[in-house]
Design an enzyme around this catalytic site. Sequence first.
Site, PDB file in Angstrom:
ATOM      1  N   ASP A   1      -6.065   6.542   8.630  1.00  0.00           N
ATOM      2  CA  ASP A   1      -5.666   5.425   9.669  1.00  0.00           C
ATOM      3  C   ASP A   1      -4.290   5.563  10.187  1.00  0.00           C
ATOM      4  OD1 ASP A   1      -4.326   4.379   7.527  1.00  0.00           O
ATOM      5  OD2 ASP A   1      -5.348   2.622   7.388  1.00  0.00           O
TER       6      ASP A   1
ATOM      7  N   ALA B   1      10.116   0.926  -4.287  1.00  0.00           N
ATOM      8  CA  ALA B   1      10.527   1.939  -5.311  1.00  0.00           C
ATOM      9  C   ALA B   1      10.113   3.541  -5.157  1.00  0.00           C
ATOM     10  CB  ALA B   1       9.858   1.392  -6.700  1.00  0.00           C
TER      11      ALA B   1
ATOM     12  N   HIS C   1      -3.333   8.794   4.677  1.00  0.00           N
ATOM     13  CA  HIS C   1      -4.564   8.286   5.034  1.00  0.00           C
ATOM     14  C   HIS C   1      -5.120   8.315   6.507  1.00  0.00           C
ATOM     15  CE1 HIS C   1      -3.503   4.878   2.029  1.00  0.00           C
ATOM     16  NE2 HIS C   1      -4.404   5.893   1.365  1.00  0.00           N
TER      17      HIS C   1
ATOM     18  N   ARG D   1      -0.938   1.949  -7.511  1.00  0.00           N
ATOM     19  CA  ARG D   1      -2.247   1.572  -6.818  1.00  0.00           C
ATOM     20  C   ARG D   1      -3.361   1.440  -7.823  1.00  0.00           C
ATOM     21  NH1 ARG D   1      -2.129   1.537  -0.672  1.00  0.00           N
ATOM     22  NH2 ARG D   1      -3.115  -0.435  -1.360  1.00  0.00           N
TER      23      ARG D   1
ATOM     24  N   GLU E   1      -9.614   5.564  -1.355  1.00  0.00           N
ATOM     25  CA  GLU E   1      -8.624   4.835  -0.920  1.00  0.00           C
ATOM     26  C   GLU E   1      -9.137   3.773   0.117  1.00  0.00           C
ATOM     27  OE1 GLU E   1      -4.729   5.459  -1.269  1.00  0.00           O
ATOM     28  OE2 GLU E   1      -5.416   6.688  -3.151  1.00  0.00           O
TER      29      GLU E   1
ATOM     30  N   CYS F   1      -2.960  -1.373   8.128  1.00  0.00           N
ATOM     31  CA  CYS F   1      -3.150  -1.009   6.882  1.00  0.00           C
ATOM     32  C   CYS F   1      -3.184  -2.442   6.285  1.00  0.00           C
ATOM     33  CB  CYS F   1      -1.733  -0.438   6.221  1.00  0.00           C
ATOM     34  SG  CYS F   1      -1.200   1.383   6.740  1.00  0.00           S
TER      35      CYS F   1
HETATM   36  O1  SUG Z   1      -0.518   3.584  -0.475  1.00  0.00           O
HETATM   37  N1  SUG Z   1       2.628   2.397   0.357  1.00  0.00           N
HETATM   38  C1  SUG Z   1       1.329   2.377   0.315  1.00  0.00           C
HETATM   39  C2  SUG Z   1       0.903   2.293   2.096  1.00  0.00           C
HETATM   40  C3  SUG Z   1      -0.561   2.170   2.309  1.00  0.00           C
HETATM   41  C4  SUG Z   1      -0.757   2.347   3.877  1.00  0.00           C
HETATM   42  N2  SUG Z   1      -2.199   1.937   3.882  1.00  0.00           N
HETATM   43  C5  SUG Z   1      -2.905   2.647   4.824  1.00  0.00           C
HETATM   44  N3  SUG Z   1      -2.317   3.566   5.479  1.00  0.00           N
HETATM   45  N4  SUG Z   1      -4.081   1.923   5.073  1.00  0.00           N
HETATM   46  C6  SUG Z   1       0.699   3.557  -0.039  1.00  0.00           C
HETATM   47  O2  SUG Z   1       1.119   4.925   0.032  1.00  0.00           O
HETATM   48  C7  SUG Z   1       4.575   2.246  -1.168  1.00  0.00           C
HETATM   49  C8  SUG Z   1       4.984   1.555  -2.457  1.00  0.00           C
HETATM   50  C9  SUG Z   1       6.329   1.801  -3.136  1.00  0.00           C
HETATM   51  O3  SUG Z   1       7.004   2.980  -2.787  1.00  0.00           O
HETATM   52  O4  SUG Z   1       6.939   1.100  -3.476  1.00  0.00           O
HETATM   53  C10 SUG Z   1       3.345   2.364  -1.207  1.00  0.00           C
HETATM   54  O5  SUG Z   1       2.386   2.057  -1.975  1.00  0.00           O
END
Ligand code: SUG
Length: 425
Positions: free
Chosen positions: A233, A19, A231, A129, A163, A356
């Site tokens: 990581d 999305a 992030h 989130r 986070e 992740c």
């Molecule tokens: O928070 N993607 C996550 C990816 C998280 C990755 N985690 C680490 N780097 N530890 C975020 O950006 C995408 C969801 C969307 O667009 O539907 C998303 O939330």
Amino acid sequence: MALVEINFDGLVGPSHNYAGLSFGNLAATANKGSTAYPRAAALQGIGKMRHNLGLGLAQGILLPHPRPNRAWLESLAVSPETADETLRAAAFSASAMWAANAATVSPAPDTEDGRCHLTAANLRTMAHRSHEWPATLEQLRLAFADDAHFAVHDPVPETFGDEGAANHMRLCTSHDAPGIEVFVYGVRGGAFPARQHVEASRALARLNRLDPARTLFVAQSEAAIAAGAFHNDVVAVANERVLFAHEQAFEDKDGFYADLRRLLPEVEIVEVPAALVSLEEAVKSYLFNAQLVTLPEGGPSTSLGRAMALVLPGEARETLRVWTWLETMAAGNGPIRRLAVVDVRESMANGGGPACLRLRVVADPATVDPRFLVDEEKLGRIAALVEAFWPERIAPEDLADSALWGRIEAARAALLSLLDLVELA
Ligand code: SUG
């Protein structure tokens, strides 16, 4: 008591979709509107867990959250039927799969009371989130209910963004020895949001009862955030005595490295020069979003201890300059001697690599609720359930279809019953 590192992977939920909800996360933004394949995505994640088991590592699991999140929508005075497209997409997000954002974990050897502390992350920067934490907390309180060994904390107030472990690194001579904990934060004001605030990081260190003399707070470089490292990581990973990082990951790298060498003389810093791998290539290939793991007893070793492996996404192998650098590094005398590749393509398309997808907890597995631990046999049963219940594909417009909501809810209910975790319903 045997303290080992357990990787708790977030099982990809049945509502996995693209999305484009995460501004600053380039993959997620680029893939907005694509069709997602939840069944394949969950099976890829299970494949990674199997791979970890094959390396001789302990493996745990965290479960998908209830989706759509009806309670959250209700608190906004809407329902799946009446929500606009953005709110609806946020309520369906399967983003809890990225367990590295679930909590910040400080293992027992580092804390004042000798317990392992876990503080759930508020994830307040992104709407989709921000409503994860209650369901995360509920699982953490069950999995780590043994309060002689664990302390589970509520998130820090949403005044400050947190986070979780994606912005936290721990360095130590071995997992069961006292560590140096490093909190990486972003400085606000750039083109993309800095999702980890220093005030939150400092609160986490206090909540997790860390020794201030063995705790570092380090600013992420502006250039890294601007290049799409939302992030830390995405540009750095640590395991035991090794820090593997991009040259431009930190704002004041010299100061940080000097502090680290003073506090942990055994530290080995494996730095990737920007001249050989640019920040853009790092973000595209996710070479730092690898699981850096110590190979079990009996495997290869170096003069300083057991050798390590990088569990990388396929995209790292597909990026020529990255793969060339990695192969040269692994053939040398450094601590990282093995490269393993896993396919987590569906998660990667939303900006989530192998690291992740997991939350690391150093603990004695015997102190963890066994319903959250997995072996080959249990993973086989979960995979069969995924095959039977997870939707094969979801396009963004499908989220408006109430028949799909029912399938997603039924899939999670079946999983809870399989794992004897119906109290999470
Ligand atoms: O928070 N993607 C996550 C990816 C998280 C990755 N985690 C680490 N780097 N530890 C975020 O950006 C995408 C969801 C969307 O667009 O539907 C998303 O939330």
